[in-house]
Motif scaffolding. Sequence first.
Motif, PDB file in Angstrom:
ATOM      1  N   VAL A 113       0.823  -1.217   0.000  1.00  0.00           N
ATOM      2  CA  VAL A 113       0.000   0.000   0.000  1.00  0.00           C
ATOM      3  C   VAL A 113       0.860   1.273   0.000  1.00  0.00           C
ATOM      4  O   VAL A 113       0.363   2.370   0.241  1.00  0.00           O
ATOM      5  N   ASP A 115       2.729   4.592  -0.736  1.00  0.00           N
ATOM      6  CA  ASP A 115       2.431   5.748  -1.577  1.00  0.00           C
ATOM      7  C   ASP A 115       3.718   6.564  -1.709  1.00  0.00           C
ATOM      8  O   ASP A 115       4.150   7.218  -0.766  1.00  0.00           O
ATOM      9  N   THR A 125       4.209   6.524   4.516  1.00  0.00           N
ATOM     10  CA  THR A 125       4.412   5.130   4.124  1.00  0.00           C
ATOM     11  C   THR A 125       5.504   4.481   4.965  1.00  0.00           C
ATOM     12  O   THR A 125       5.364   3.345   5.429  1.00  0.00           O
TER      13      THR A 125
END
Length: 144
Positions: A113, A115, A125
């Motif tokens: 996930v 970013d 992140t």
Amino acid sequence: MLRTIIITVSLVAATALWAHSGVKDPQVKARMDGMDVLAEQTKILGQMAKGATEFDAAKVQSALAVMADEADQVQALFEPKADDPKSEALPTIWTEWDKFAMHADDLVAAIAVADGSSAAALGQTLRGIGGACGACHKDYRQKN
Ligand code: HEC
């Protein structure tokens, strides 16, 4: 010429073996090397997130790709119950394998996930990724 190349190659190989100051078990060495790859890439990303190096979206993506690959290997690297006097791995890894594997999955998920669209997003992140590293270390890596 060929002889020189062979000598050079074996010197490089020997240096790599010494990198973990005396680790003899090849499986322990392999998992430590894997961890070092994760740490190296985390450092590259961390420097960009805090502006110490210039933000470069392509470099972010390649570092994240290397990390994703390495995170996928964690379970396979730790599955053999290998030991070495230099290892910091706790024996509970193999008695609580499912929990250890869950920590490895958490890292894979945190990277999935990620970013990397801006330095700020990358910082966020990295908090997620760092949390996954830390949670596993807390449970399964010996504290010095
Ligand atoms: C699933 C558990 C787990 C996760 C997730 C994990 N680690 Fe580790 N890590 C370990 C264990 C266990 C050791 C000790 C290995 C040994 O000494 O045999 C270790 C060791 C290390 C080491 C020392 C390697 C060496 O050369 O001795 C570094 C650096 C490291 N981890 C960085 C990271 C970073 C950075 C992350 C996250 C991006 C991470 N680790 C995620 C379990 C984990």
